[in-house]
Motif scaffolding. Sequence first.
Motif: not given
Length: 111
Positions: A62-88
Amino acid sequence: MTDQEAIGENYRDAVLTEQQWSGRRFTACDFTDADLRGLQTSNCSFVECDFTRADLGDSRHRASGFQGCTFDRTVLAGSEWRDCSLAGSAFTECRMRPITLHETDLTLVSL
């Protein structure tokens, strides 16, 4: 650097399940192969962090930023992102279904 700020830290293979992080900042940190299942973040910032093969399944952000991060073969199943930024950030061969995105910035995201 404070307890709330980590720069270049190594969290490889760390087991940090069901943690709750609020107001923390991570810059150039390595979360490769980390078990972050059920992690909850609120007002956190991750800049150029590596989540290769990390397990973020069933995590809540919630309201968290992940700028320029690498997600390679990452498990994201069931995750929830609210008011976040995944920019770049880049997502390669991730397990994402199901995933919930609400008011999340996907500017310049590579899927």
